[in-house]
Write a protein that holds these residues in place. Structure first.
Motif: not given
Ligand code: C2E
Ligand code: MG
Ligand code: MG
Length: 542
Positions: A294, A308, A311-312, A323, A343, A369, A431-432, A455, A488-489, A491, A509-510, A515
């Motif tokens: 993303q 960023e 992972l899928r 994830p 990753v 991440n 993060d977060d 977000r 992040e996030g 929209e 963000g979207y 992503p």
């Molecule tokens: P994160 O690192 O806080 O990632 C941001 C999440 O917000 C991502 O969800 C992303 O797709 C989503 N996002 C981005 N822009 C927007 C937006 O505008 N609106 C909304 N509603 N969501 C948005 P995703 O891809 O489902 O990932 C969720 C979490 O999973 C990530 O939060 C991260 O903590 C974890 N994650 C993802 N990839 C990895 C990885 O390779 N390793 C580890 N350990 N954790 C991962």
């Protein structure tokens, strides 16, 4: 008989003359004694030690230990001599020991070991067809509260009283066991209908309904009960208990003071989890993991300054899985370690490829991440170094994102890990941010380069006044620490405008892009969201 026999049996010498021992031996022991004496003394010349009970004159039973010697052929004796001693006290002690090993000392109820034994027997008996065993797992609600407020002594007294009430609420043949703490288990046998189970559970709950008096105070107690009926004679006692326990947890979840059946659904969810775990194990070998990217934009120039990696899992049946559906499982099983390593390599490999395809003086950072599990591993720095070495990706182009919650799990370890990562030259980001409990003191210790505003706060920009204040504060905090703030996030254009007004440095963000696969991003240096001052960027998206 020697004079000592008088003491042993409480009989006088006169009474002892012509005394028939077998008439005074406990009826349960008599036959065994006669058999042993007749077979051993005659054939081997001796017998013993034999243990048996004899009626004392005071009508109590005494345990005797006897050794018999056949001296029939000895002309001086011409008889069988028995040497006896009183072992009643030792027997009582042994009995106490056996009782203690199988019973709870506070309530005197059977303990876990004895319950498992009885449960095993009950299952075996149920094959004969007269009903099935039912296990009820009982956990008191708010017992901790009583213990904490009235003291442990009162807590113990309450447990004893509860034990009495439970015992009074079940049939005489049922087993009531204490499992430790405020957990009790009832085993009822011979259940023919489900309605009987409900009736038993109701009786148990009702028995606790009247308040208990402790230290002069009325104490109200209720229980959460989980039930599980044995299905067949193949049941395992441990499994039955575990299932009743998990049903009890559901009762707690659903508001306490209630009864829940063990639910097959819950059971299958656990089994399903196992299947997912196995599949996740194979996902790595089968090359089913994907990294999507993303874009992150500089809010002043609009330029895409990084991505960023997210992972899928390209699941053979379920399609692309996010994830949220498997990271937790990967963490719990430790699979996050090899997955996290994959990753890192994948992100660095792709980062290096972008550098080759679109060489530029402008920095471009790939973020990855990390999970709490990875931070806690002493070899984390080596793993990161290996990924950089193997791919030739420069350390300063890699950013590691760690959630605030993960950083705070073990601050001392975290600080060490971050310092050693920082020494490699990589960037670090929290993060977060805003969802954990990092204090300013911690922030000063963590050598990080940026804060990522969670977000949920960005969501509320322009809608929730508090969120506006929080976002402004986080940005201010980052700048005060000399690091950058990234949102992040994002929209909506309104959120973007707000972030720009608050001087946030970057955003993703979207609104800009979801992503996507690396290929979809094309020429990374050609993507822009336009400059904050309205002057055209190289390719305006907004
Ligand atoms: P994160 O690192 O806080 O990632 C941001 C999440 O917000 C991502 O969800 C992303 O797709 C989503 N996002 C981005 N822009 C927007 C937006 O505008 N609106 C909304 N509603 N969501 C948005 P995703 O891809 O489902 O990932 C969720 C979490 O999973 C990530 O939060 C991260 O903590 C974890 N994650 C993802 N990839 C990895 C990885 O390779 N390793 C580890 N350990 N954790 C991962
Ligand atoms: Mg992240
Ligand atoms: Mg985040």
């Amino acid at each position: 008989m020697s004079p000592a026999s008088e003491r042993l049996l409480g009989l006088t010498e006169d009474e002892l003359l012509g005394f028939d021992l077998m008439e005074h031996v406990h009826p349960d022991d008599a036959e065994r004694i006669v058999n042993e004496i007749s077979s051993h003394v005659i054939t081997h010349g001796a017998v013993g030690p034999l243990e048996f009970r004899v009626r004392h004159r005071d009508s109590s039973w005494r345990y005797l230990e006897a050794i018999g010697l056949n001296l029939l052929d000895d002309p001086a004796v011409g008889g069988i001599i028995f040497n006896c001693r009183d072992i009643t006290e030792r027997k009582a002690f042994e009995h106490d020991l056996a009782f203690q090993a199988t019973h709870d000392s506070l309530t005197g109820l059977p303990n876990r070991a004895l319950l498992l034994d009885r449960l095993g027997q009950a299952i075996a008996r149920s094959t004969r067809g007269d009903g099935r065993p039912l296990v009820l797992f009982i956990d008191l609600d708010r017992f901790k509260f009583v213990n904490d407020s009235l003291g442990h002594g009162a807590g113990d007294r309450l447990l004893s009283k509860v034990a009495d009430r439970i015992r009074g609420a079940v049939r005489p043949g049922d087993t009531v066991a204490r499992f430790g703490g405020d957990e009790f288990v009832v085993l009822a046998e011979g259940i023919e209908e489900v309605a009987e189970c409900d009736a038993i559970a109701d009786r148990l709950s009702d028995s606790l309904a009247t308040p208990f008096i402790l230290s002069g105070q009325e104490v109200f107690v209720s229980a959460s009960i989980g039930m599980r009926l044995a299905r067949s004679d193949h049941e395992n006692p441990e499994t039955l208990l575990r299932d009743a326990d998990s049903a009890m947890y559901r009762a707690k979840e659903r508001g306490r003071s209630r009864t829940e059946w063990f639910d097959e659904q819950t059971h299958w969810r656990t089994v399903d989890r196992l299947a997912t775990e196995n599949a996740l194990h194979r996902a790595l070998d089968r090359d089913e993991l994907r990294l999507h990217y993303q874009p992150q934009h500089d809010l002043v120039t609009g330029r895409m300054v990084g991505v960023e990696g997210l992972l899928r899992w390209s699941h053979p049946e379920r399609g692309l899985v996010g994830p949220a559906d498997f990271i937790e499982l990967a963490e719990e099983t430790g699979l996050i370690v090899p997955i996290g390593e994959w990753v890192l390599h994948e992100a660095c490999r792709q980062g290096r490829r972008w550098q080759r395809q679109s060489p530029s003086e402008e920095p471009f950072v790939v973020s990855v991440n990390l999970s709490a599990h990875q931070i806690a591993r002493p070899d984390l720095t080596d793993v990161v170094a290996r990924a950089l070495d193997a791919t030739g990706f420069p350390a300063e182009s890699l950013c590691l994102e760690i959630t605030e919650g993960a950083l705070m799990q073990d601050v001392a370890t975290t600080v060490q890990a971050l310092r050693s990562l920082k020494a490699l030259g990589v960037r670090l980001s929290i993060d977060d941010f805003g969802t954990g409990h990092a204090s300013l003191g911690h922030l000063k210790q963590f050598p990080v380069d940026s804060l990522k505003i969670d977000r949920t706060f960005v969501d509320g920009l322009g809608v929730v006044a508090d969120d506006q204040v929080i976002v402004a504060a986080v940005i201010g905090l980052a700048h005060a620490l000399g690091i950058t703030a990234i949102a992040e996030g994002v929209e909506t254009p309104a959120q973007l405008a707000e972030l720009r007004a608050l001087r946030c440095d970057a955003a993703q963000g979207y609104l800009f892009s979801r992503p996507v696969e690396a290929a979809e991003l094309g020429d990374i240096h050609a993507v822009s969201i336009g400059r904050a001052d309205g002057r055209a960027g190289n390719r305006r998206l907004l």
